[in-house]
Design a protein around this motif. Structure first.
Motif, mmCIF file in Angstrom:
data_model
loop_
_atom_site.group_PDB
_atom_site.id
_atom_site.type_symbol
_atom_site.label_atom_id
_atom_site.label_comp_id
_atom_site.label_asym_id
_atom_site.label_seq_id
_atom_site.Cartn_x
_atom_site.Cartn_y
_atom_site.Cartn_z
ATOM 1 N N ILE A 134 0.836 -1.212 0.000
ATOM 2 C CA ILE A 134 0.000 0.000 0.000
ATOM 3 C C ILE A 134 0.865 1.254 0.000
ATOM 4 N N PHE A 135 1.902 1.254 0.848
ATOM 5 C CA PHE A 135 2.829 2.382 0.953
ATOM 6 C C PHE A 135 4.226 1.920 0.531
ATOM 7 N N PRO A 136 4.449 1.738 -0.775
ATOM 8 C CA PRO A 136 5.761 1.265 -1.223
ATOM 9 C C PRO A 136 6.847 2.297 -0.931
ATOM 10 N N THR A 137 8.000 1.828 -0.484
ATOM 11 C CA THR A 137 9.087 2.758 -0.145
ATOM 12 C C THR A 137 10.220 2.725 -1.157
ATOM 13 N N ASN A 138 10.244 1.715 -2.014
ATOM 14 C CA ASN A 138 11.310 1.635 -3.012
ATOM 15 C C ASN A 138 11.011 2.543 -4.192
ATOM 16 N N VAL A 139 12.010 3.323 -4.604
ATOM 17 C CA VAL A 139 11.853 4.218 -5.753
ATOM 18 C C VAL A 139 11.508 3.386 -6.986
ATOM 19 N N GLY A 140 10.486 3.833 -7.700
ATOM 20 C CA GLY A 140 10.092 3.130 -8.917
ATOM 21 C C GLY A 140 8.967 2.139 -8.716
ATOM 22 N N THR A 141 8.711 1.754 -7.461
ATOM 23 C CA THR A 141 7.593 0.839 -7.200
ATOM 24 C C THR A 141 6.299 1.636 -7.259
ATOM 25 N N PRO A 142 5.380 1.254 -8.145
ATOM 26 C CA PRO A 142 4.145 2.043 -8.286
ATOM 27 C C PRO A 142 3.220 1.895 -7.083
ATOM 28 N N PHE A 143 2.449 2.938 -6.841
ATOM 29 C CA PHE A 143 1.424 2.860 -5.799
ATOM 30 C C PHE A 143 0.257 2.028 -6.313
ATOM 31 N N PRO A 144 -0.393 1.274 -5.432
ATOM 32 C CA PRO A 144 -1.526 0.441 -5.871
ATOM 33 C C PRO A 144 -2.760 1.291 -6.163
ATOM 34 N N LYS A 145 -3.717 0.713 -6.845
ATOM 35 C CA LYS A 145 -4.945 1.431 -7.186
ATOM 36 C C LYS A 145 -5.749 1.813 -5.944
ATOM 37 N N ASN A 146 -5.585 1.046 -4.872
ATOM 38 C CA ASN A 146 -6.369 1.340 -3.657
ATOM 39 C C ASN A 146 -5.649 2.294 -2.713
ATOM 40 N N PHE A 147 -4.526 2.894 -3.151
ATOM 41 C CA PHE A 147 -3.762 3.779 -2.270
ATOM 42 C C PHE A 147 -4.601 4.945 -1.763
ATOM 43 N N LEU A 148 -5.209 5.698 -2.665
ATOM 44 C CA LEU A 148 -5.977 6.871 -2.227
ATOM 45 C C LEU A 148 -7.203 6.504 -1.392
ATOM 46 N N PRO A 149 -7.965 5.446 -1.742
ATOM 47 C CA PRO A 149 -9.068 5.049 -0.851
ATOM 48 C C PRO A 149 -8.593 4.716 0.564
ATOM 49 N N VAL A 150 -7.450 4.030 0.681
ATOM 50 C CA VAL A 150 -6.909 3.720 2.009
ATOM 51 C C VAL A 150 -6.501 5.004 2.722
ATOM 52 N N VAL A 151 -5.826 5.901 2.003
ATOM 53 C CA VAL A 151 -5.402 7.184 2.583
ATOM 54 C C VAL A 151 -6.602 7.979 3.086
ATOM 55 N N LYS A 152 -7.652 8.013 2.288
ATOM 56 C CA LYS A 152 -8.845 8.765 2.697
ATOM 57 C C LYS A 152 -9.441 8.200 3.984
ATOM 58 N N LYS A 153 -9.432 6.877 4.108
ATOM 59 C CA LYS A 153 -9.967 6.260 5.326
ATOM 60 C C LYS A 153 -9.066 6.580 6.519
ATOM 61 N N ILE A 154 -7.741 6.518 6.318
ATOM 62 C CA ILE A 154 -6.806 6.843 7.403
ATOM 63 C C ILE A 154 -7.022 8.270 7.875
ATOM 64 N N LEU A 155 -7.070 9.207 6.936
ATOM 65 C CA LEU A 155 -7.175 10.621 7.304
ATOM 66 C C LEU A 155 -8.532 10.955 7.918
ATOM 67 N N SER A 156 -9.603 10.345 7.415
ATOM 68 C CA SER A 156 -10.921 10.623 7.997
ATOM 69 C C SER A 156 -10.985 10.107 9.434
ATOM 70 N N ARG A 157 -10.294 8.995 9.699
ATOM 71 C CA ARG A 157 -10.279 8.469 11.063
ATOM 72 C C ARG A 157 -9.353 9.280 11.963
ATOM 73 N N LEU A 158 -8.233 9.765 11.424
ATOM 74 C CA LEU A 158 -7.362 10.646 12.212
ATOM 75 C C LEU A 158 -8.073 11.948 12.554
ATOM 76 N N PHE A 159 -8.907 12.415 11.637
ATOM 77 C CA PHE A 159 -9.675 13.630 11.902
ATOM 78 C C PHE A 159 -10.545 13.447 13.144
ATOM 79 N N ARG A 160 -11.051 12.233 13.347
ATOM 80 C CA ARG A 160 -11.891 11.964 14.517
ATOM 81 C C ARG A 160 -11.111 12.145 15.818
ATOM 82 N N VAL A 161 -9.807 11.914 15.767
ATOM 83 C CA VAL A 161 -8.974 12.151 16.954
ATOM 84 C C VAL A 161 -8.972 13.641 17.275
ATOM 85 N N PHE A 162 -8.801 14.477 16.250
ATOM 86 C CA PHE A 162 -8.883 15.929 16.463
ATOM 87 C C PHE A 162 -10.234 16.308 17.062
#
Length: 216
Positions: A134-162
């Motif tokens: 999901i979060f590739p760290t090697n240069v040149g490794t492409p991000f998966p198609k579900n990267f942004l959906p996962v990111v949106k879920k992470i950030l929306s849940r972090l917002f709940r902490v605020f």
């Protein structure tokens, strides 16, 4: 700002170990670039913008990890005041209750105390950001198609902490003299998710009354 946060907050109270970027990697360089923008006192609206020539997914990945670290620091600092007794429900005032759901134990939205919710949330985010698929760290490794959906879920849940911290524990933040730093952290988060459309406006409503005019 992160240095100031560490000065105000007890870094030993970080809720989870800080996730670091490997020196020499592209992410590390982007992280330094993002920090330099903040430390230079740039307008936060400008600081969140994608630097010329950089890939948006890389920029987003760096910020997700950085927000995870900072929000851990904020929550860890007030965690002694966020207990099963004081916060039996994960909420943001009487209008907003956040229920936990995952692919394992809680397959249906489940009401939990705020400390239980926070523990599950931080564990879940750690799994996501440590997952090379999901979060590739090697240069040149492409991000998966579900990267942004996962990111949106992470950030929306972090917002709940605020939301929870602002509505239920801000008196503790004020007593520590840390409100300016938490406000800056939230503004940075807010401008970033708005810049890249990562959280629906409707989901941001719980803090609208707190932030009338502050993040426009």
């Amino acid at each position: 700002m992160s240095h100031a946060l560490k000065q105000v907050f007890n870094k030993d109270k970080t809720f989870r170990p800080k996730r670091k970027f490997e020196p020499g990697t592209q992410r590390f360089e982007l992280h330094k670039k993002a920090q330099a923008s903040l430390n230079a006192g740039l307008d936060l609206k400008v600081a969140v913008q994608l630097p010329p020539g950089e890939e948006q997914n890389d920029w987003v990945a760096v910020h997700v990890v950085d927000f995870f670290n900072r929000i851990n620091l904020i929550y860890g600092t007030i965690s002694d005041y966020c207990t099963e007794q004081s916060c039996p429900v994960m909420s943001g005032g009487p209008k907003y209750e956040y229920r936990w759901q995952d692919e394992h134990k809680y397959r249906k939205p489940t009401a939990l105390s705020a400390p239980q919710y926070m523990n599950l949330l931080m564990d879940w985010i750690e799994v996501q950001i440590n997952n090379e698929d999901i979060f590739p760290t090697n240069v040149g490794t492409p991000f998966p198609k579900n990267f942004l959906p996962v990111v949106k879920k992470i950030l929306s849940r972090l917002f709940r902490v605020f939301v929870h911290v602002y509505i239920h524990h801000f008196d503790s933040i004020i007593n520590m003299g840390a409100e300016a730093h938490v406000n800056t952290c939230y503004k940075h988060f807010y401008y970033f998710v708005k810049e890249f459309n990562l959280i629906d406006t409707k989901e941001l409503e719980p803090l609208v009354s707190v932030w009338v005019g502050s993040c426009t």
